[in-house]
Structure formats: C-alpha cells, structure tokens
Design a protein around this motif. Structure first.
Motif, PDB file in Angstrom:
ATOM      1  N   ILE A  46       4.710  -8.179   1.654  1.00  0.00           N
ATOM      2  CA  ILE A  46       4.591  -7.264   2.533  1.00  0.00           C
ATOM      3  C   ILE A  46       5.576  -7.355   3.673  1.00  0.00           C
ATOM      4  O   ILE A  46       5.873  -8.441   3.923  1.00  0.00           O
ATOM      5  CB  ILE A  46       3.016  -7.028   2.977  1.00  0.00           C
ATOM      6  N   LEU A  47       5.513  -6.444   4.740  1.00  0.00           N
ATOM      7  CA  LEU A  47       6.084  -6.321   5.778  1.00  0.00           C
ATOM      8  C   LEU A  47       6.030  -7.603   6.754  1.00  0.00           C
ATOM      9  O   LEU A  47       4.653  -7.686   6.851  1.00  0.00           O
ATOM     10  CB  LEU A  47       5.992  -5.076   6.441  1.00  0.00           C
TER      11      LEU A  47
ATOM     12  N   THR B 113       4.256  -0.098  -1.227  1.00  0.00           N
ATOM     13  CA  THR B 113       3.376  -0.655   0.053  1.00  0.00           C
ATOM     14  C   THR B 113       4.431  -1.030   0.913  1.00  0.00           C
ATOM     15  O   THR B 113       4.281  -0.590   2.045  1.00  0.00           O
ATOM     16  CB  THR B 113       2.564  -1.914  -0.324  1.00  0.00           C
ATOM     17  N   ILE B 114       5.563  -1.596   0.644  1.00  0.00           N
ATOM     18  CA  ILE B 114       6.448  -1.897   1.607  1.00  0.00           C
ATOM     19  C   ILE B 114       7.131  -0.793   1.985  1.00  0.00           C
ATOM     20  O   ILE B 114       7.523  -1.031   3.290  1.00  0.00           O
ATOM     21  CB  ILE B 114       7.449  -3.143   1.267  1.00  0.00           C
TER      22      ILE B 114
ATOM     23  N   SER C 195       5.932   2.168   2.605  1.00  0.00           N
ATOM     24  CA  SER C 195       5.068   2.906   3.456  1.00  0.00           C
ATOM     25  C   SER C 195       5.224   2.084   4.603  1.00  0.00           C
ATOM     26  O   SER C 195       4.967   2.737   5.888  1.00  0.00           O
ATOM     27  CB  SER C 195       3.713   3.149   2.934  1.00  0.00           C
ATOM     28  N   GLN C 196       5.174   0.860   4.620  1.00  0.00           N
ATOM     29  CA  GLN C 196       5.158   0.088   5.934  1.00  0.00           C
ATOM     30  C   GLN C 196       6.238   0.219   6.738  1.00  0.00           C
ATOM     31  O   GLN C 196       6.501   0.164   7.996  1.00  0.00           O
ATOM     32  CB  GLN C 196       4.893  -1.479   5.520  1.00  0.00           C
TER      33      GLN C 196
ATOM     34  N   LYS D 185       5.730   3.454   8.544  1.00  0.00           N
ATOM     35  CA  LYS D 185       4.901   3.215   9.729  1.00  0.00           C
ATOM     36  C   LYS D 185       5.703   2.704  10.797  1.00  0.00           C
ATOM     37  O   LYS D 185       5.467   2.973  11.978  1.00  0.00           O
ATOM     38  CB  LYS D 185       3.921   2.116   9.326  1.00  0.00           C
TER      39      LYS D 185
ATOM     40  N   ASP E  35       1.107 -10.468  11.788  1.00  0.00           N
ATOM     41  CA  ASP E  35       1.423  -9.143  10.995  1.00  0.00           C
ATOM     42  C   ASP E  35       1.707  -8.122  11.763  1.00  0.00           C
ATOM     43  O   ASP E  35       1.063  -7.568  12.470  1.00  0.00           O
ATOM     44  CB  ASP E  35      -0.043  -8.913  10.381  1.00  0.00           C
TER      45      ASP E  35
ATOM     46  N   LEU F 143       1.679  -4.958  11.059  1.00  0.00           N
ATOM     47  CA  LEU F 143       0.771  -4.018  11.039  1.00  0.00           C
ATOM     48  C   LEU F 143      -0.366  -4.123  11.775  1.00  0.00           C
ATOM     49  O   LEU F 143      -0.884  -3.181  12.301  1.00  0.00           O
ATOM     50  CB  LEU F 143       0.312  -3.937   9.448  1.00  0.00           C
TER      51      LEU F 143
ATOM     52  N   ASP G 102      -1.456  -1.449  14.709  1.00  0.00           N
ATOM     53  CA  ASP G 102      -2.772  -0.837  15.030  1.00  0.00           C
ATOM     54  C   ASP G 102      -3.372  -1.018  16.379  1.00  0.00           C
ATOM     55  O   ASP G 102      -3.947  -0.265  16.851  1.00  0.00           O
ATOM     56  CB  ASP G 102      -3.689  -1.589  13.895  1.00  0.00           C
TER      57      ASP G 102
END
Length: 901
Positions: free
Chosen positions: A49-50, A125-126, A128-129, A132, A565, A567, A571
RNA sequence: GGGCGGUUAGCUCAGCUGGUUAGAGCAUCUGACUUACAUUCAGAAGGUCGAGGGUUCAAUUCCUUCACCGCCCACCA
C-alpha cells in the motif's frame, strides 16, 4: 458566496475526487493544437500500500503536471503499477506458508491464479490511494506491466535484442538467493558491511619424495604433518596457508593460486596439495589476480562458488565443482557434509579442521556481504545457466545523452553517480527462477535447439522450418527480471511496438521524478531502452528527490514500526495538508514526524478563513474583470504588485524543480501579505467596491497559483467564485498583467508597514496595555513619505491603535517620548510616566553605537585605495549611499536623544 | 578501497552566479482590545555560518587540508 464556518477537508476531498472522475477532467488525447507534456509515473509495486515515499513522489509529479496543464499544455500523467516479480511472489508465498503450503505444493498454474488475485486486490488499492492524494493522472490509461499489450512489448524487446546478439545465454557465477531460489542481478544484491572472520587454513603439500604412497583418503592433516618431518630436508614448508571468509566453499576447491612473482611461493608452483577434509589432490597455480600482500598471498580457488575463482578456473582449465543445492544446503559433492545448510556446514568444517590441526588462525575481518534486496538473505555466488543482456553497447548512447545534456539530472551531482555506474557497467542477468513474471520467450526442442519467438505458435513454425517436421517444444521455465519490463515503461505504456498517435504525440516524455534508490535499477535502464528501442531519449529531465525518513533520520519501514501512514494523515489532516507539509519539508532527505503535518493543515485552514472573510464582505456578483489601478488605494496597489511578483517567482521555482521554495513563497505571500496585512488593512473599507474587487481578484488568482500544491481546498473555494471554468483544475495559470503592477507600491507600503511595526514594537517594549490608545507624532523625512503616510493615516491609526496621529515635518521633536526611526523618518510616542527615560536613552545610544560602528567600517573601506580601485563602481556607489543614509540616521537619532529630558 | 553529499539559531532547514545589519518554520519567552481563523494575532530573544590555511578590495558563498556525520558503489580471498 458562502463558506461553512469550519473547513472540512475530507468532505471537500470526496466531493472533488468524484467531480474530477465523473467529468473525466484529467483524460487527455493527442491534440495537435496544443503542446504535449508527459510524465510517466514510477509504477508502484502491487505488493503493498501507499507509503510516504509514494506520497512525496506523486505530489511532486502532480504539482508539475497540474502546473503545465494550467499553462496550456496537453499534460498527460500516465499511471500504472508494476508486477514487481520477486517481491510480489514472496508476499504471496508468505500468505501460502500460513496455510502450510508451498508454491510447489499447489503448482505453477494455481500459484499464478493466487498472484493475479493478489494483484487485483492490491493493484486496485494502490491506485485508489494515489487518487486520494489528488493525483491528476489520466486513470483511463492505467497500465500494468503484465497486461497483454505490455507483455507483447516485453517479448518484442527480448527478441529484438536477441536477434542483435545482445541477449545471450551463459553459465556463469551469478548472485543466487537461496531463499527465493532464483538468480539476481548485481544490483539486486545489496552489499552490507559486516564484521566477519577471516579463516586461515593449512593445506598440506603432498611430498614428492616420501609421502606419495602414504597419503590415503582417511589420513589426517596431523599425521601428514608428522610424516612430512621426513621431508624437511627439502627445506620447504609442509603446508601452505590460505585465507577465506567462507570456509565451507573449500569443499569445492580445485586449486590454490599464488602470484607468479611472489618469491615465497615461486618454488611451489605446480606442486600438489592435499585438500583437507576432502583429501582431493589439487595443484598450486600461478595467477596475476592474486595479490601477494593480502592474507597469506595464497588463495584457495573455488570456480563454482566465486566469480574470480570462476575466471581463474577458466584460465587454468580447472574443474568446477558445485557443492551446493539451490537452497544452499551442501550437496553430495560435499562429501560427509552433504545435506547440511551452508552455515551449519561452515561450523562443521571449521570444527573438523580444528581437530585435524589444519585451522591455522582466525582473524576478525570486515567485509561487505551481498544480501537479497527482497528478502535480505545472504546471497551465494552460484554457478548456473542464465540469460544475460550485453550492456556496454546499450550504455554508450545513454551515457552520451547525459554527458551532452540531452537528458538533465537534477540535482546535477547525481550525474556523477550515473556516469560512474555507466562507465563500469556489467552484463545484466535477466532470468529469474520464479513464476510471477514474463515467461522468457524461448523454446527448446529435445536436442536443445533454441527458438526465440513471440508465441509458441511462431516457435513451432520455426522449429518445423528447421526440422522439416513438427517437433515438440518446451518453453524456458524462467521468467524475466521485473526491471526488464519496467525499463520499457515510457513507451510500452503508450502502445509500443505498435505505431500509434499517442506514442508519436506523447513520446519522448518530459520529466521523470523518482527516488535515488532506483537510479540504476530503473532510470539508467529506461534511458538505454529509450535509445535502443525508440531511437530517442525517454525523457528530458530526471528529478531525483530525497527519501522520507522519520524524525531521527531512519528510513520509514514497517519492521522498524516508525512508518507514518499517509492515509491516516489524509484522514486526520487532509490530503492538502499531507501534500503541502511534505513538499515544504523536502530539501534533500526529508524528515517527518506527525506534527509536521500541522503546517499544511493550518495553511489550508488559513486559506479557508481568509476566503470566508472575503466572501462575507464582497458582493457575490462581483466581476473582477476590468480591474485597474486608477485611484486605487495603496494597499490594493501593493497587494497586486506583491501577487505578481510572487507569481513570477513561484512559476520560476516550479520550472526549476524548487518546490519547497515555491511553497515558502506562496505561504509568505498569502499568509504574510494578503492575510496579515491586506485583509487587516481593508477590513474597515469593505464598502468600497474597488477594494472588494481587488480582494476577490487577488484571492481568485492566488487560488490558481496555489492549486497545483493544494488542489482540494482551492477547488472548493474557487467553485464559489463568480467564474466560468468548469473547475479550477481546468483553469488557466494567471498571467502577469503589467497594467496591474505599480512598481512604487512596494516601497511606499513598506514605510506604512514599518511605522505600524515600530509602534507595535514600542508598545511591547514598554509594556503598554493594548487597550491604551496612544498619540503618535511623525516627522517625515521627505514629502513623498509624508504624502504616503497621510494617505494611509487611518490605517496607521487603526492598526497602531492610536488616538491621535500628527504627521508634520515642521513640528518640534516631542519631549519625553519613546522614539523609533524608519529610515530618517522619526516616530515619537509621548509616554511621560510610562517610560523609563534612562532606559530609553540607553536604547537610543545602543542604536547609535551600532550605526557608528557600521559607519566606521564603511569609512575604512571607502578610504582604502585598493577597494576604490578594484571594486566595481556600482558596489562603491552603493556603499557611499549607505554611508550617507547611516549618517542621516545617526543625526536623526542624536537629535532625538537630545530631546529626551 | 573508490565516489558523492552534509556540517548555518535549541530543533528542521533556506541562503541560486562572492558585495548592506545571515533568513524562515517549529520550540522558547512576553502580551492579546478585535466573531475570518487560538489550526489565530502582535512582539521579543536566539548565530564568532564545523576547524585551520589560501585566493580576493571583499568569503557563509570559491579553492585546499582536517575533523565529524550520512549515503552510494566495489571481486582483494
């Protein structure tokens, strides 16, 4: 026009991500009316992941591509992901291991199914990250390095190189990872300095006279030595000592080498040794490779387990005895050690040598040991048959391209690193004994004939042509190095080898942005591939950015547990905050802790609130067109001048890849000038529509200028303005409008700012309550300043919190005042009773002294004939001017001092 | 062993081709009438620019030696 009282980044992000997607905002086609600008993304691996590195890398690209788009370019950002051969296979194998299975248990087909499932999940997933984060990629073009089309490109590249003789198969020593059980390229073996041991081992010399018959396979070193006492008349040593860091490899020794010029051993060349433990007879050979001054000057030769020994073996026709299984257990060639792991075997071998008395000594020794870059296992130099690419011919044009500035690397010092590698380039081992990847497009018949083809069908046809009949073919089991596909990325993503509109229009791409870690793996090879397959460079500029580290300077990694992280930051603080904070901190390497993201969060919040203020006070139907300077008040003329000055600098910084500097400029302008001064100044004048217009105009254009850096908050505010663009991402970059720039405004405004600053300073200095209003007298140094101050007296009064303000050149200095000097303009604040006059005198005197010191040094310089003779005229003039100014200031201060009671 | 970077305020860093009094953010200290924002505002304090030598009228800036830190490359067993 209205904005909610509290900025909600998450809501804004969701809204605009959806808007951009629904309206295909970043989808681009070849368009002959516009200039192309292309960036290809460094495709993230589908392993995970990112992380912060991605966040930094992609923010940098996004800033540039958005900027270019706003500047009228057809700016394409090509996205995609990389299959990341070994890395991805490893994670899926780990997953499998949890079920107690190995890939062999489930077989190649089933294993690949698992990998594709993994790819689907993590690849999506990556992507879409990345979205974001605000990345303005043309997502409709998303590529994966194992897409069908892409695989065709890979095959084409392989075949083309093979046909040119640049790909060949060979049996050589390569880096072997015993855990991944595959060959690695030189770059994939990471050398790490370790404190190891150097073991000195005695190899007994077989006596030509007495011992020949007594040597038998079971005889120990000890007894050999005893019996060789007899040979002492030969006046020679009974053994030769060799040094090694990997004693277990001695099981495969087939010679001992010495330097031919080494007098210690010249007598022994050609003599036979008994290899302890194996009791094999091996020769002492002479080879220039051996240096007499390291270790004992004698080297054990293990052609199957060391690259140098391999070459020596070839030179001397030595047998190559491979003593290891692919998993680094000793094989049957290793005699009684067969079955032991290499490190276990090392212990055993040493113990046995010790027992035999053949272990001479052990020394501490630092050396660099290769580790697998994917699983960190110690790699083994291992003899095996692999496919290689001849790199020297490919490197030539790639080297020259950077040499003659056809491709520019930023920062430029990386050019040296690049050159250094290019000049010492070695052939590239491209075959991997794993399952996840591009199967090598090579087929064999049962006689071992090789058919290189785009498909089995084509290979069959070739074979049939050769044999005159249909024959069975087996495809090479191996797959290609993952980098053998990613080096084609800049053109394979655009459809190569198929000739097409996109490829013609968007290639060569423009800027490549990446971390230094993959300079050799990827960047250098892409340059080679570009020239080899496209006949042209893949990009013009390479930006090497730093690595994201934690506050202590350690690399962020899962195992250290110090990773932040992205993400979570999105958030908690918002994507704009993440982007802004990362970039403003990016110098070389970038050190990040969670609090750093407050910088960006606070700035976005500031923009939001400044906009709210403007929105609350300005008419919603305001049209900012036709704004002009006629009779515009000073603060408005000033903020316009400041804006255009900042705009130019920011543009320049973006072009120069100086993004953190650009953000500092933006922050200085928007926060420091627009919010802290302009909005504060005009608060009382919002009824003036020309001021409203200016406020909105500057806000609108600032949003454009800030948009590449913080796309979400700017989009949201911009959408509430009276504008015609579909969205800010499609708006045009502001252009410098000379008609809106008053070059005198900056200086004039500065004196107003300085006066207010001086008043505030005195307030704190003398601890004056902020609700106490003051009287202030100003004696302007000249009429120009007088006029400016008079025009802005209301501002000075309001921000200085003054009761009365007198601006008059002819008033007498005011007794018992706190005083400030702006240039030679004097500011008096009568403070009888509030001010300690003695302290004020001391303050004045200190100021005078300091200025006098400056005057002295200036005088010395200006009277030095060497200076006046050699220094350039403009410098001398400047110094003279400064001297004059200083003298005036001193005079002013002294007159003030004289007036203190 | 070779190469490359770094050393500037307590911390993190700017300072591009040498030229006024070396800047910013964070942290610190002092203060805050004011509904755009306390995720704020105003003000202050804090540096012999790692050490030595050189070039120059002038060096944080150019050259050089040294010290310390970091990174990359490398087949000395």
């Amino acid at each position: 026009m209205e904005l909610s009282s509290k900025y909600n980044p998450q809501e804004t992000q969701d809204k605009w991500l959806k808007f951009w997607k629904d309206n295909n905002i970043f989808h681009l086609k070849a368009d002959g009316h516009k200039r192309p600008f292309t960036i290809v993304i460094p495709p993230p691996n589908v392993t995970g992941i990112l992380h912060m590195g991605h966040a930094l890398n992609n923010t940098l690209q996004d800033i540039l591509v958005r900027y270019k788009r706003m500047n009228g370019f057809q700016a394409l950002w090509m996205p995609g992901t990389d299959h990341a051969g070994i890395a991805t296979q490893n994670v899926v194998e780990k997953q499998l291991a949890k079920e107690g299975k190995t890939r062999q248990d489930i077989g190649r087909g089933e294993f690949l199914k698992r990998l594709w499932a993994w790819k689907k999940e993590y690849g999506d997933t990556i992507i879409s990250q990345l979205e974001k984060l605000g990345s303005s990629c043309d997502w409709s073009r998303t590529r994966f390095t194992m897409d069908d089309d892409y695989s065709n490109s890979v095959n084409e590249a392989f075949i083309s190189l093979y046909n040119k003789g640049l790909i060949y198969q060979g049996t050589r020593i390569i880096n072997w990872c015993p855990r991944c059980q595959t060959a690695l390229s030189d770059e994939e073996a990471e050398h790490k300095e370790k404190n190891g041991k150097l073991y000195y081992i005695k190899y007994p010399i077989k006596s030509s006279v007495n011992l020949e018959s007594s040597v038998n396979p079971s005889e120990s070193c000890q007894s050999l030595l005893k019996s060789s006492v007899i040979a002492s008349e030969a006046k020679q040593s009974f053994y030769i000592v060799v040094a090694t860091t990997r004693p277990e490899t001695m099981l495969g020794d087939t010679a001992v080498a010495v330097n031919p010029a080494d007098p210690r051993y010249s007598q022994l060349i050609g003599r036979t040794l008994i290899l302890p433990l194996m009791n094999r007879e091996i020769k002492i050979i002479a080879d220039d490779f051996v240096s007499a001054d390291f270790g004992t000057g004698a080297v054990k030769v293990t052609p199957a387990h060391d690259p140098n020994d391999f070459l020596m073996g070839q030179r001397h026709n030595l047998p190559k005895i491979n003593v290891m299984h692919p998993d680094a257990r000793i094989n049957e060639q290793g005699g009684k050690y067969s079955g032991l792991d290499r490190f276990e075997a090392r212990k055993q071998v040493l113990a046995d040598l010790e027992t035999l008395g053949c272990l001479d000594k052990i020394e501490d020794h630092k050396n660099a040991i290769g580790h697998c870059y994917r699983c960190d296992t110690v790699v083994e130099p291992y003899l095996s048959k692999q496919w290689f690419v001849s790199m020297k011919p490919l490197a030539k044009p790639a080297f020259e391209a950077v040499q003659n500035n056809n491709i520019r690397i930023h920062p430029a010092h990386w050019t040296k690193v690049y050159n250094n590698w290019m000049e010492n380039i070695q052939d590239w081992c491209i075959s991997r004994q794993i399952w996840w990847g591009h199967r090598i497009p090579v087929w064999y018949d049962n006689k071992g004939n090789v058919f290189v083809a785009r498909s089995r069908y084509e290979a069959m046809a070739q074979a049939e042509a050769k044999h005159g009949m249909t024959v069975d073919l087996i495809q090479d089991e191996d797959v290609l190095d993952t980098w053998f596909s990613s080096w084609l990325w800049p053109f394979a993503t655009l459809g190569w080898p198929k000739d097409n509109e996109d490829l013609k229009y968007f290639y060569p791409t423009d800027t490549l942005m990446t971390a230094s870690e993959i300079l050799f793996f990827w960047v250098a090879r892409m340059i080679m591939a570009g020239y080899e397959f496209m006949g042209n460079k893949p990009f013009s500029d390479v930006l090497i950015h730093g690595t994201v580290r934690d506050a202590k300077g350690r690399k962020m990694s899962k195992s250290l547990g110090n990773a932040i992280d992205p993400l979570e930051i999105i958030d908690e603080y918002g994507a704009d905050a993440l982007r802004f904070s990362l970039i403003i901190n990016s110098g070389q390497d970038i050190f990040i802790s969670k609090e750093k993201f407050e910088i960006g969060r606070n700035f976005a919040n500031k923009i939001w609130n400044a906009s709210r203020l403007v929105f609350m006070n300005c008419s919603p139907t305001l049209d900012t067109q036709g704004l002009n300077l006629d009779h515009l008040d000073l603060p408005s003329r000033w903020i316009l001048a400041r804006f255009y000055d900042t705009l130019e600098k920011v543009s320049h910084c973006i072009e120069q890849f100086r993004y953190s500097e650009a953000e500092i400029l933006i922050q200085d302008f928007f926060w420091g000038n627009y919010c802290d001064w302009y909005l504060e100044l005009i608060k009382a004048q919002f009824t003036d529509t020309r001021i409203q217009k200016t406020a909105v105009f500057v806000l609108e254009n600032s949003l454009k200028m800030m948009h590449p850096f913080i796309p979400f908050v700017t989009e949201e505010i911009y959408s509430k303005l009276n504008v015609s663009d579909i969205c800010l991402s499609r708006a045009a970059w502001p252009i410098r409008q000379g008609l809106l720039i008053d070059t005198k405004a900056d200086l004039q405004m500065q004196s107003v700012i300085d006066i207010i600053g001086a008043i505030r300073n005195i307030r704190t200095q003398w601890n004056i309550k902020s609700h106490d209003t003051l009287d202030v007298y100003i004696i302007p140094s000249e009429d120009g300043i007088k006029a400016v101050l008079e025009d802005n007296s209301l501002h000075i009064q309001r921000l200085g919190r003054l009761k009365d303000l007198v601006i008059n050149a002819s008033i007498a200095p005011v007794k018992n005042s706190a005083t400030a000097l702006i240039g030679s303009t004097k500011v008096f604040i009568p403070l009888t009773g509030l001010v300690d006059l003695n302290a004020e005198k001391i303050r004045m005197n200190t100021a005078i002294d300091q200025k006098k010191k400056n005057v002295d040094s200036l005088n010395i310089r200006l009277h030095d004939p060497v200076f006046t003779l050699k220094a350039p005229e403009d410098i001398i003039n400047k110094e003279r001017e400064r001297l004059g100014t200083l003298n005036k200031e001193i005079a002013a201060l002294e007159s003030v001092l004289a007036n203190l009671a």
